[in-house]
Design a protein around this motif. Structure first.
Motif, mmCIF file in Angstrom:
data_model
loop_
_atom_site.group_PDB
_atom_site.id
_atom_site.type_symbol
_atom_site.label_atom_id
_atom_site.label_comp_id
_atom_site.label_asym_id
_atom_site.label_seq_id
_atom_site.Cartn_x
_atom_site.Cartn_y
_atom_site.Cartn_z
ATOM 1 N N MET A 1 55.857 2.354 83.249
ATOM 2 C CA MET A 1 56.475 2.036 81.987
ATOM 3 C C MET A 1 55.947 2.975 80.932
ATOM 4 O O MET A 1 54.759 3.197 80.838
ATOM 5 N N HIS A 2 56.843 3.509 80.115
ATOM 6 C CA HIS A 2 56.465 4.448 79.073
ATOM 7 C C HIS A 2 56.326 3.728 77.744
ATOM 8 O O HIS A 2 57.235 3.045 77.315
ATOM 9 N N ILE A 3 55.173 3.843 77.083
ATOM 10 C CA ILE A 3 54.932 3.259 75.775
ATOM 11 C C ILE A 3 54.642 4.401 74.819
ATOM 12 O O ILE A 3 53.886 5.302 75.129
ATOM 13 N N SER A 4 55.246 4.360 73.647
ATOM 14 C CA SER A 4 54.942 5.373 72.648
ATOM 15 C C SER A 4 54.756 4.700 71.306
ATOM 16 O O SER A 4 55.149 3.562 71.110
ATOM 17 N N LEU A 5 54.166 5.421 70.373
ATOM 18 C CA LEU A 5 53.879 4.872 69.061
ATOM 19 C C LEU A 5 54.967 5.259 68.089
ATOM 20 O O LEU A 5 55.560 6.324 68.190
ATOM 21 N N ALA A 6 55.212 4.411 67.134
ATOM 22 C CA ALA A 6 56.211 4.687 66.111
ATOM 23 C C ALA A 6 55.525 4.909 64.772
ATOM 24 O O ALA A 6 54.357 4.583 64.602
ATOM 25 N N SER A 7 56.253 5.421 63.833
ATOM 26 C CA SER A 7 55.733 5.612 62.486
ATOM 27 C C SER A 7 55.717 4.272 61.760
ATOM 28 O O SER A 7 56.089 3.254 62.308
ATOM 29 N N GLU A 8 55.325 4.294 60.485
ATOM 30 C CA GLU A 8 55.287 3.070 59.709
ATOM 31 C C GLU A 8 56.617 2.788 59.032
ATOM 32 O O GLU A 8 56.711 1.906 58.205
ATOM 33 N N SER A 9 57.661 3.538 59.341
ATOM 34 C CA SER A 9 58.964 3.281 58.723
ATOM 35 C C SER A 9 59.566 2.021 59.338
ATOM 36 O O SER A 9 59.438 1.774 60.523
ATOM 37 N N PRO A 10 60.239 1.197 58.515
ATOM 38 C CA PRO A 10 60.790 -0.059 59.019
ATOM 39 C C PRO A 10 62.009 0.159 59.913
ATOM 40 O O PRO A 10 62.657 1.190 59.857
ATOM 41 N N GLY A 11 62.324 -0.870 60.698
ATOM 42 C CA GLY A 11 63.523 -0.827 61.526
ATOM 43 C C GLY A 11 63.380 0.063 62.731
ATOM 44 O O GLY A 11 62.297 0.485 63.090
ATOM 45 N N VAL A 12 64.487 0.332 63.366
ATOM 46 C CA VAL A 12 64.507 1.169 64.559
ATOM 47 C C VAL A 12 65.573 2.238 64.416
ATOM 48 O O VAL A 12 66.555 2.062 63.705
ATOM 49 N N LEU A 63 57.990 -3.609 68.827
ATOM 50 C CA LEU A 63 57.309 -4.722 68.170
ATOM 51 C C LEU A 63 56.872 -4.268 66.796
ATOM 52 O O LEU A 63 56.336 -3.159 66.657
ATOM 53 N N ASP A 64 57.091 -5.074 65.767
ATOM 54 C CA ASP A 64 56.506 -4.858 64.447
ATOM 55 C C ASP A 64 55.345 -5.832 64.336
ATOM 56 O O ASP A 64 55.534 -7.050 64.450
ATOM 57 N N ILE A 94 55.156 -0.638 67.563
ATOM 58 C CA ILE A 94 54.861 -0.161 68.912
ATOM 59 C C ILE A 94 56.191 -0.097 69.656
ATOM 60 O O ILE A 94 56.869 -1.112 69.812
ATOM 61 N N LYS A 95 56.560 1.098 70.087
ATOM 62 C CA LYS A 95 57.814 1.280 70.839
ATOM 63 C C LYS A 95 57.546 1.085 72.324
ATOM 64 O O LYS A 95 56.452 1.368 72.811
ATOM 65 N N ALA A 105 52.227 -2.465 79.324
ATOM 66 C CA ALA A 105 51.008 -2.229 78.557
ATOM 67 C C ALA A 105 51.370 -1.828 77.139
ATOM 68 O O ALA A 105 52.420 -1.228 76.902
ATOM 69 N N ILE A 106 50.487 -2.173 76.192
ATOM 70 C CA ILE A 106 50.668 -1.724 74.815
ATOM 71 C C ILE A 106 49.410 -1.007 74.368
ATOM 72 O O ILE A 106 48.304 -1.321 74.815
ATOM 73 N N SER A 107 49.590 -0.022 73.500
ATOM 74 C CA SER A 107 48.465 0.738 72.983
ATOM 75 C C SER A 107 48.831 1.327 71.631
ATOM 76 O O SER A 107 49.934 1.843 71.452
ATOM 77 N N LEU A 108 47.911 1.228 70.673
ATOM 78 C CA LEU A 108 48.133 1.730 69.327
ATOM 79 C C LEU A 108 46.807 2.240 68.775
ATOM 80 O O LEU A 108 45.837 1.484 68.703
#
Length: 139
Positions: A1-12, A63-64, A94-95, A105-108
């Protein structure tokens, strides 16, 4: 499973030309949050752990999370002047691509100004995803 991080901008964001051909994600009903099982914590400047998507209808794509630093009295004295802004709650995203009834898994990585904090009060505020297609496995 691929997990990546998102910026602090709202929404998707949604790229309709995506090679995955998945529907555009949307904010899922609030009760889907209760169907997530998250076992995560903080250490070495990272928030990480496992997540189980316990609902059978939606693939979770983001997830926000609200994260509020928890400072004990000693930490507050040592860091108050230097890290005055590190006491404020923050929203992080967290994307992921977590299919129904699967575990991932989640990671931030924590921001530099709160990397010294040993614990946070955190909660999932919003969840984004799309309705899983019946009879067809998603990638």
């Amino acid at each position: 499973m691929h997990i990546s991080l998102a910026s602090e901008s709202p929404g998707v964001q949604c790229d309709t030309q995506s090679e995955t051909n998945h529907p555009c994600p949307f904010e899922l009903p609030a009760d889907t949050i209760s169907k997530l099982k998250i076992d995560a914590g903080f250490g070495w400047g990272i928030f990480n752990g496992s997540i189980y998507n316990g609902n059978s209808e939606y693939t979770v794509t983001q997830l926000d999370i609200s994260m509020e630093p928890v400072h004990d009295h000693h930490t507050m004295e040592m860091t108050h002047a230097k890290h005055a802004g590190s006491h404020e709650p923050r929203m992080k995203q967290i994307k992921m691509n977590l299919q129904p009834l699967t575990k991932g898994a989640i990671s931030l990585a924590l921001d530099d100004d709160v990397v010294h904090v040993h614990d946070f009060k955190w909660k999932v505020v919003r969840i984004y995803g799309y309705k899983a297609q019946k009879g067809k496995k998603t990638q």
